[in-house]
Design a protein around this motif. Structure first.
Motif, PDB file in Angstrom:
ATOM      1  N   LYS A  90       0.835  -1.207   0.000  1.00  0.00           N
ATOM      2  CA  LYS A  90       0.000   0.000   0.000  1.00  0.00           C
ATOM      3  C   LYS A  90       0.868   1.255   0.000  1.00  0.00           C
ATOM      4  O   LYS A  90       0.639   2.192  -0.782  1.00  0.00           O
ATOM      5  N   CYS A 136     -14.749  -1.151  -2.395  1.00  0.00           N
ATOM      6  CA  CYS A 136     -13.403  -0.909  -2.912  1.00  0.00           C
ATOM      7  C   CYS A 136     -13.528   0.012  -4.119  1.00  0.00           C
ATOM      8  O   CYS A 136     -14.061  -0.369  -5.158  1.00  0.00           O
ATOM      9  N   SER A 152     -10.532   1.811   0.248  1.00  0.00           N
ATOM     10  CA  SER A 152     -11.451   0.868   0.877  1.00  0.00           C
ATOM     11  C   SER A 152     -12.240   1.567   1.974  1.00  0.00           C
ATOM     12  O   SER A 152     -11.667   2.234   2.832  1.00  0.00           O
ATOM     13  N   GLU A 271      -7.757  -4.524   3.840  1.00  0.00           N
ATOM     14  CA  GLU A 271      -6.972  -3.541   3.092  1.00  0.00           C
ATOM     15  C   GLU A 271      -5.634  -4.116   2.641  1.00  0.00           C
ATOM     16  O   GLU A 271      -5.175  -3.860   1.519  1.00  0.00           O
TER      17      GLU A 271
END
Length: 337
Positions: A90, A136, A152, A271
């Motif tokens: 991420k 999402c 998210s 996530e």
């Protein structure tokens, strides 16, 4: 010589393998056996090769328990690995995919849930955001197939704002065309953050609720193309690519498969699983249409990555420090305020 951190004795030798395939060593001074942890995996004793095998299984649609059975890795270790690598993915995606040149951007949302569905959350009077529906948001470049940004959260104005801000940061400032569905907040969020974009909505009109079955949506009877900002080309106004990618997500992530017990039990792991899947899709998976990975098509990579290389890249990535604004920029900001 390989030293042992606990006893600091310099002499050691190989002493078999663990059940996960990691090399085990034995101290020749005190007889203790140990394995070397890796900085890439935050001290986890699971090797990179075994971690790559586990992540490959997760990205191919296997559940946590099925991955545990096939790989011989404990379920808790798999969850810890997912959280560690997923959070790094991420951070990597948010800081590397910035200012990308885009031509056609498709925006869509994909429904899922955490812990329980929204109806059950309301029956149990649980607080909003603790569990229930989760969407999402995905921003998709149609030509390179690159996932530009994602978010998210619940389907609210605030989450929509956060997603559009991420998408704005990922895209190069300039003229492009954006297509989305008929979700009302997009009508002002996208033009406000993309003042130079040609933006159009694809509004689908479904048949009456009486024609709707339990597991499939009602039949689409009409589809309207509505211009919101600029002069979008109607022949390019569609959300088909992003909706097809929704199928890829449901086929590639077990927690998104309907009518199963593989759904997410926590927002953190949800996530992390999304970030891991998007990282794998952008840099590892070979796309059948463009005959390369999306990252290669977008100029972010010169070749297709392996999963082990992906783990190494996100594990050694150092987040750049925020650039301090110059005196001129600071004066301009004060003037704008």
């Amino acid at each position: 010589m390989i030293g042992l951190p606990e006893c600091n004795h310099p002499r050691s030798k190989k002493s078999g393998m663990t059940k996960c395939g990691t090399q085990r060593y034995k101290c020749l001074e005190c007889g203790k056996r140990f394995t070397h942890s890796t900085k890439v995996l935050s001290g986890m004793r699971l090797g990179v090769e075994k971690s790559a095998q586990v992540i490959s299984m997760l990205c191919e649609g296997l559940s946590i328990r099925a991955t545990s059975r096939l790989s011989g890795v404990c379920k808790d270790t798999i969850l810890e690995l997912l959280l560690t690598v997923g959070q790094r993915c991420k951070t990597f995606l948010e800081n590397v995919i910035v200012g990308q040149p885009v031509k056609d951007v498709s925006v869509d949302e994909l429904w899922s849930f955490c812990m329980m569905k929204e109806r059950t959350r309301k029956i149990n009077s649980l607080p909003v955001g603790s569990c229930g529906d989760n969407y999402c948001y995905v921003g998709f470049e149609r030509n390179t197939r690159l996932i530009l940004a994602w978010h998210s959260g619940e389907r609210t104005h605030q989450n929509g704002l956060e997603f559009v801000q991420k998408l704005q940061r990922a895209c190069e400032k300039g003229r492009c065309q954006i297509s989305s569905d008929g979700w009302k907040p997009y009508k002002h969020l996208i033009p406000n953050h993309f003042p130079n974009a040609d933006y159009g909505m694809v509004i689908k009109i479904f048949a009456s609720a009486g024609d709707q079955t339990r597991y499939s949506p009602a039949k689409i009877v009409e589809m309207k193309l509505r211009t919101i900002a600029g002069k979008p080309d109607e022949s390019r106004m569609n959300t088909s690519h992003s909706e097809r990618f929704n199928l890829t997500i449901r086929m590639g992530m077990r927690r998104f498969t309907r009518l199963t017990n593989g759904f997410s039990k926590s927002h953190e792991h949800h996530e992390a699983a999304l970030a891991l899947f998007f990282m794998h899709y952008n840099y590892v998976a070979m796309h059948g249409t463009i005959k390369s990975t999306p990252a290669q098509a977008a100029g972010l990579a010169d070749r297709q990555w392996t999963i082990a290389e992906m783990i190494e890249a996100v594990g050694t990535y150092v987040k750049p420090e925020p650039k301090r604004p110059s005196i001129i920029e600071a004066i301009e900001r004060i003037g704008d305020n």
